[in-house]
Design a protein around this motif. Structure first.
Motif, mmCIF file in Angstrom:
data_model
loop_
_atom_site.group_PDB
_atom_site.id
_atom_site.type_symbol
_atom_site.label_atom_id
_atom_site.label_comp_id
_atom_site.label_asym_id
_atom_site.label_seq_id
_atom_site.Cartn_x
_atom_site.Cartn_y
_atom_site.Cartn_z
ATOM 1 N N GLY A 29 0.798 -1.219 0.000
ATOM 2 C CA GLY A 29 0.000 0.000 0.000
ATOM 3 C C GLY A 29 0.828 1.265 0.000
ATOM 4 N N PHE A 30 2.010 1.231 0.654
ATOM 5 C CA PHE A 30 2.822 2.446 0.675
ATOM 6 C C PHE A 30 3.286 2.829 -0.722
ATOM 7 N N VAL A 31 3.513 1.842 -1.583
ATOM 8 C CA VAL A 31 3.884 2.142 -2.970
ATOM 9 C C VAL A 31 2.707 2.823 -3.667
ATOM 10 N N GLY A 32 1.507 2.334 -3.383
ATOM 11 C CA GLY A 32 0.309 2.957 -3.941
ATOM 12 C C GLY A 32 0.183 4.410 -3.541
ATOM 13 N N LYS A 52 -6.126 19.047 -0.634
ATOM 14 C CA LYS A 52 -6.692 18.738 0.676
ATOM 15 C C LYS A 52 -6.052 17.485 1.277
ATOM 16 N N ILE A 53 -5.657 16.540 0.431
ATOM 17 C CA ILE A 53 -5.109 15.278 0.935
ATOM 18 C C ILE A 53 -3.593 15.160 0.787
ATOM 19 N N ARG A 54 -2.940 16.207 0.347
ATOM 20 C CA ARG A 54 -1.487 16.151 0.113
ATOM 21 C C ARG A 54 -0.720 15.688 1.357
ATOM 22 N N THR A 55 -0.926 16.327 2.491
ATOM 23 C CA THR A 55 -0.230 15.950 3.724
ATOM 24 C C THR A 55 -0.715 14.601 4.227
ATOM 25 N N PHE A 56 -2.005 14.368 4.113
ATOM 26 C CA PHE A 56 -2.595 13.104 4.536
ATOM 27 C C PHE A 56 -1.944 11.932 3.808
ATOM 28 N N VAL A 57 -1.710 12.086 2.520
ATOM 29 C CA VAL A 57 -1.090 11.021 1.723
ATOM 30 C C VAL A 57 0.331 10.745 2.222
ATOM 31 N N LYS A 58 1.068 11.761 2.578
ATOM 32 C CA LYS A 58 2.421 11.567 3.127
ATOM 33 C C LYS A 58 2.360 10.773 4.431
ATOM 34 N N ILE A 59 1.376 11.074 5.263
ATOM 35 C CA ILE A 59 1.206 10.342 6.520
ATOM 36 C C ILE A 59 0.874 8.879 6.228
ATOM 37 N N MET A 60 0.022 8.654 5.241
ATOM 38 C CA MET A 60 -0.375 7.284 4.908
ATOM 39 C C MET A 60 0.796 6.474 4.349
ATOM 40 N N ILE A 61 1.709 7.115 3.657
ATOM 41 C CA ILE A 61 2.909 6.408 3.192
ATOM 42 C C ILE A 61 3.649 5.859 4.409
ATOM 43 N N ALA A 62 3.843 6.702 5.411
ATOM 44 C CA ALA A 62 4.555 6.287 6.629
ATOM 45 C C ALA A 62 3.793 5.182 7.368
ATOM 46 N N VAL A 63 2.482 5.337 7.504
ATOM 47 C CA VAL A 63 1.670 4.324 8.199
ATOM 48 C C VAL A 63 1.778 2.985 7.482
ATOM 49 N N TYR A 64 1.626 3.003 6.174
ATOM 50 C CA TYR A 64 1.692 1.754 5.409
ATOM 51 C C TYR A 64 3.073 1.116 5.485
ATOM 52 N N TYR A 81 -4.060 -3.935 16.045
ATOM 53 C CA TYR A 81 -3.904 -4.152 14.606
ATOM 54 C C TYR A 81 -5.249 -4.065 13.892
ATOM 55 N N LEU A 82 -6.296 -4.613 14.520
ATOM 56 C CA LEU A 82 -7.641 -4.530 13.940
ATOM 57 C C LEU A 82 -8.080 -3.075 13.815
ATOM 58 N N ILE A 83 -7.840 -2.298 14.847
ATOM 59 C CA ILE A 83 -8.204 -0.877 14.826
ATOM 60 C C ILE A 83 -7.410 -0.143 13.750
ATOM 61 N N VAL A 84 -6.117 -0.415 13.656
ATOM 62 C CA VAL A 84 -5.278 0.222 12.629
ATOM 63 C C VAL A 84 -5.762 -0.170 11.238
ATOM 64 N N SER A 85 -6.139 -1.421 11.052
ATOM 65 C CA SER A 85 -6.642 -1.876 9.744
ATOM 66 C C SER A 85 -7.917 -1.142 9.357
ATOM 67 N N ILE A 86 -8.808 -0.956 10.309
ATOM 68 C CA ILE A 86 -10.050 -0.227 10.031
ATOM 69 C C ILE A 86 -9.750 1.229 9.711
ATOM 70 N N LEU A 87 -8.804 1.821 10.428
ATOM 71 C CA LEU A 87 -8.419 3.210 10.139
ATOM 72 C C LEU A 87 -7.767 3.329 8.761
ATOM 73 N N MET A 88 -6.993 2.329 8.370
ATOM 74 C CA MET A 88 -6.374 2.342 7.039
ATOM 75 C C MET A 88 -7.447 2.210 5.958
ATOM 76 N N LEU A 89 -8.445 1.391 6.205
ATOM 77 C CA LEU A 89 -9.563 1.277 5.265
ATOM 78 C C LEU A 89 -10.280 2.613 5.130
ATOM 79 N N ALA A 90 -10.515 3.271 6.261
ATOM 80 C CA ALA A 90 -11.161 4.589 6.231
ATOM 81 C C ALA A 90 -10.291 5.591 5.467
ATOM 82 N N ALA A 91 -8.988 5.509 5.637
ATOM 83 C CA ALA A 91 -8.072 6.403 4.921
ATOM 84 C C ALA A 91 -8.151 6.165 3.418
ATOM 85 N N ASN A 92 -8.265 4.909 3.011
ATOM 86 C CA ASN A 92 -8.385 4.587 1.589
ATOM 87 C C ASN A 92 -9.687 5.133 1.015
#
Length: 174
Positions: A29-32, A52-64, A81-92
Motif C-alpha cells: 500500500g505504501f507504494v500505492g 486537501k489530501i497532500r499531507t494526509f497522503v504523506k502520513i499514509m505512506i509512513a503508516v503503510y 492491529y484490527l483498529i489500525v486496519s479499520i483506520l487504514m480502510l477509512a483512509a483509503n
C-alpha cells in the motif's frame, strides 16, 4: 491521472502471502500512496480536493510502511492491529473520495468530460461493498461472498478510473 490509477491498484489489490506468521505483501500500500502523491504533484495546486489530501497522503505512506514492516516481521499487537486496519480502510475511502471529487472538479473547471459521474457511481458502489465486507467479517459464509463482491466492485472502480485516466490523457489536462 495514471499515477492515481497505479496507486489505487496497489492500495485496493493488496495480495499477500503468509509464511510462518510473516506476511509478505505483493502490492504494498505504501507504494500505492507514493503513486497517489506523484499524481497530486502533477496538478501542482490546481485541484482543491487533491491539495486537501497532500499531507494526509504523506502520513499514509509512513503508516503503510510501518504496517508492512510489522507484518513482515510478524509483530503482533492484537486488537490494536484490527483498529489500525479499520483506520487504514477509512483512509483509503477518504483518499479515493477526494480523487473522485478532484476529477469532478476538473470536469467542471476545464469543461471536459472525464467520465466523472461514472467514476463517482462506481466509487459509491465500491464503498457499499467494502462496508458490507467489513461488517460481515464475523459471519464466515457471508463474508466470503461479500469479499468476492467487494473485489468485483474494486475492479469495476479501477476500470472506471482507467477510463477517466484515458479521457484525461486525451484532453492534456496537466
Amino acid at each position: 491521472m495514471e499515477n492515481f490509477f497505479i496507486g489505487f491498484l496497489f492500495i485496493f489489490l493488496n495480495f499477500n502471502i503468509t509464511v510462518s506468521n510473516h506476511v509478505i505483501g505483493f502490492l504494498p500500500g505504501f507504494v500505492g500512496y507514493i503513486f497517489i502523491k506523484r499524481g497530486i504533484a502533477e496538478f501542482e495546486g490546481k485541484v482543491p480536493a487533491f491539495e486537501k489530501i497532500r499531507t494526509f497522503v504523506k502520513i499514509m505512506i509512513a503508516v503503510y510502511i510501518v504496517v508492512y514492516i510489522m507484518d513482515f516481521l510478524a509483530f503482533n499487537i492484537g486488537n490494536v492491529y484490527l483498529i489500525v486496519s479499520i483506520l487504514m480502510l477509512a483512509a483509503n475511502v477518504y483518499t479515493s473520495f477526494n480523487i473522485t471529487e478532484g476529477v469532478l472538479y476538473l470536469e467542471e473547471t476545464k469543461g471536459v468530460d472525464l467520465l466523472g459521474q461514472d467514476l463517482r457511481r462506481m466509487w459509491k458502489i465500491m464503498i457499499i461493498a467494502m462496508c458490507v465486507a467489513t461488517v460481515s467479517v464475523f459471519f464466515l459464509f457471508i463474508n466470503i461472498i461479500a469479499t468476492l463482491a467487494n473485489l468485483v466492485c474494486v475492479i469495476l472502480f479501477l476500470i472506471a478510473l482507467n477510463r477517466t485516466k484515458n479521457a484525461a490523457a486525451n484532453h492534456l489536462l496537466y
